[in-house]
Design a protein around this motif. Structure first.
Motif, short mmCIF file in Angstrom:
data_model
loop_
_atom_site.label_atom_id
_atom_site.label_comp_id
_atom_site.label_asym_id
_atom_site.label_seq_id
_atom_site.Cartn_x
_atom_site.Cartn_y
_atom_site.Cartn_z
N UNK A 85 0.84 -1.20 0.00
CA UNK A 85 0.00 0.00 0.00
C UNK A 85 0.88 1.25 0.00
N UNK A 86 0.69 2.14 -0.98
CA UNK A 86 1.48 3.37 -1.00
C UNK A 86 0.99 4.42 -0.01
N UNK A 87 -0.14 4.16 0.65
CA UNK A 87 -0.72 5.12 1.59
C UNK A 87 -0.57 4.63 3.02
N UNK A 88 -0.35 5.56 3.92
CA UNK A 88 -0.16 5.24 5.33
C UNK A 88 -1.48 5.29 6.08
N UNK A 89 -1.65 4.34 6.98
CA UNK A 89 -2.85 4.34 7.82
C UNK A 89 -2.76 5.38 8.93
N UNK A 90 -1.65 6.10 9.02
CA UNK A 90 -1.53 7.17 10.01
C UNK A 90 -1.83 8.55 9.41
N UNK A 91 -2.11 8.59 8.11
CA UNK A 91 -2.45 9.85 7.43
C UNK A 91 -3.96 10.03 7.49
N UNK A 92 -4.42 10.91 8.38
CA UNK A 92 -5.86 11.06 8.63
C UNK A 92 -6.63 11.48 7.39
N UNK A 93 -6.07 12.34 6.57
CA UNK A 93 -6.78 12.76 5.35
C UNK A 93 -7.01 11.56 4.43
N UNK A 94 -6.01 10.71 4.32
CA UNK A 94 -6.12 9.50 3.48
C UNK A 94 -7.14 8.54 4.07
N UNK A 95 -7.06 8.29 5.38
CA UNK A 95 -7.97 7.31 5.97
C UNK A 95 -9.41 7.82 6.01
N UNK A 96 -9.61 9.11 6.17
CA UNK A 96 -10.96 9.67 6.09
C UNK A 96 -11.54 9.44 4.70
N UNK A 97 -10.72 9.68 3.69
CA UNK A 97 -11.15 9.44 2.31
C UNK A 97 -11.40 7.95 2.10
N UNK A 98 -10.52 7.13 2.67
CA UNK A 98 -10.69 5.68 2.56
C UNK A 98 -11.99 5.19 3.17
N UNK A 99 -12.39 5.80 4.30
CA UNK A 99 -13.66 5.40 4.93
C UNK A 99 -14.83 5.79 4.04
N UNK A 100 -14.75 6.95 3.41
CA UNK A 100 -15.82 7.36 2.48
C UNK A 100 -15.91 6.39 1.31
N UNK A 101 -14.77 5.97 0.80
CA UNK A 101 -14.76 5.00 -0.31
C UNK A 101 -15.35 3.67 0.15
N UNK A 102 -14.95 3.22 1.33
CA UNK A 102 -15.47 1.98 1.93
C UNK A 102 -16.99 2.04 2.03
N UNK A 103 -17.52 3.14 2.53
CA UNK A 103 -18.97 3.28 2.67
C UNK A 103 -19.62 3.41 1.29
N UNK A 104 -18.99 4.15 0.39
CA UNK A 104 -19.55 4.36 -0.94
C UNK A 104 -19.65 3.07 -1.75
N UNK A 105 -18.77 2.13 -1.49
CA UNK A 105 -18.80 0.84 -2.18
C UNK A 105 -19.70 -0.16 -1.46
N UNK A 106 -20.37 0.29 -0.39
CA UNK A 106 -21.27 -0.54 0.42
C UNK A 106 -20.57 -1.70 1.12
N UNK A 107 -19.28 -1.52 1.42
CA UNK A 107 -18.55 -2.53 2.19
C UNK A 107 -19.20 -2.70 3.57
N UNK A 108 -19.79 -1.63 4.06
CA UNK A 108 -20.44 -1.66 5.38
C UNK A 108 -21.63 -2.62 5.41
N UNK A 109 -22.22 -2.89 4.25
CA UNK A 109 -23.35 -3.81 4.20
C UNK A 109 -22.98 -5.20 4.70
#
Length: 200
Positions: A85-109
């Motif tokens: 992974x080229x992105x760090x899990x300690x970069x809040x801007x990246x992980x916030x965007x990642x959570x939006x992507x996760x929700x947008x793809x309905x992974x939460x379902x």
């Protein structure tokens, strides 16, 4: 007299045409000088190897020309075990965007909005059914459980009480960076023991 007038008109027209042509050329970009080989030539030239990822390192950089690949193209063009992974899990801007992507793809379902599980295993504990390294997660999400098992002759390395299969997302995600950002967010909700962590 009449022919002299026509010659003057013709000369004036040619002068105006030359002027307009020169003005248009000034607006156009000058052709690039060939001082360096084209990017495609650099890639084929072994002397240009420093630009390539060193052996055993991530093959997660965008494709040639700076354009990211589709996840399925990255999986099909990269040796198993080399994706990082080229992105760090300690970069809040990246992980916030990642959570939006996760929700947008309905992974939460299937995995729950906070990753706590549901129809599919939780992402918050230390058990990874097929392995928790970057390469495995990227390929598993891209291919889905059935194709992942078939392609890599994979078997479960861990067990969960919930065993819903991962559907393939490789054709649904148009840009590998989105998947990497979602994986970066997944790392933030993991709550396993430090010695069970298999990524950086």
């Amino acid at each position: 007299m009449k022919s002299q007038f026509i010659r003057l008109l013709l000369a004036a027209a040619l002068s105006v045409g030359a002027f307009v042509g020169a003005a248009g050329a000034a607006d156009a970009p000058a052709p690039a000088e060939k001082s360096e080989p084209a990017a495609a030539d650099k890639k084929a030239d072994p002397a240009a190897a420093p630009e390539a990822a060193p052996s055993g390192e991530a093959a997660a950089a965008p494709a040639a020309g700076g354009a990211p690949m589709k996840p399925i193209d990255r999986v099909n063009s990269t040796e198993k075990g080399t994706l990082k992974n080229p992105y760090s899990s300690t970069d809040k801007a990246i992980t916030d965007e990642g959570h939006k992507i996760y929700m947008g793809l309905s992974c939460n379902g299937c995995h729950g909005g906070g990753g706590g599980g549901g129809m599919c295993p939780p992402l918050t504990n230390e058990t990874w059914v097929y392995g928790g390294d970057d390469d495995t997660l990227f390929r598993l999400i891209t291919l889905g459980t059935q194709e992942y098992k078939k392609k890599y002759n994979a078997t479960r390395t861990g067990t969960e009480s919930v065993v819903g299969p991962m559907p393939p997302f490789g054709e649904l995600i148009d840009d590998e960076t989105k998947l990497w950002k979602a994986i970066a967010w997944i790392r933030t909700v993991w709550g396993g023991r430090a010695e069970k962590k298999v990524w950086q």
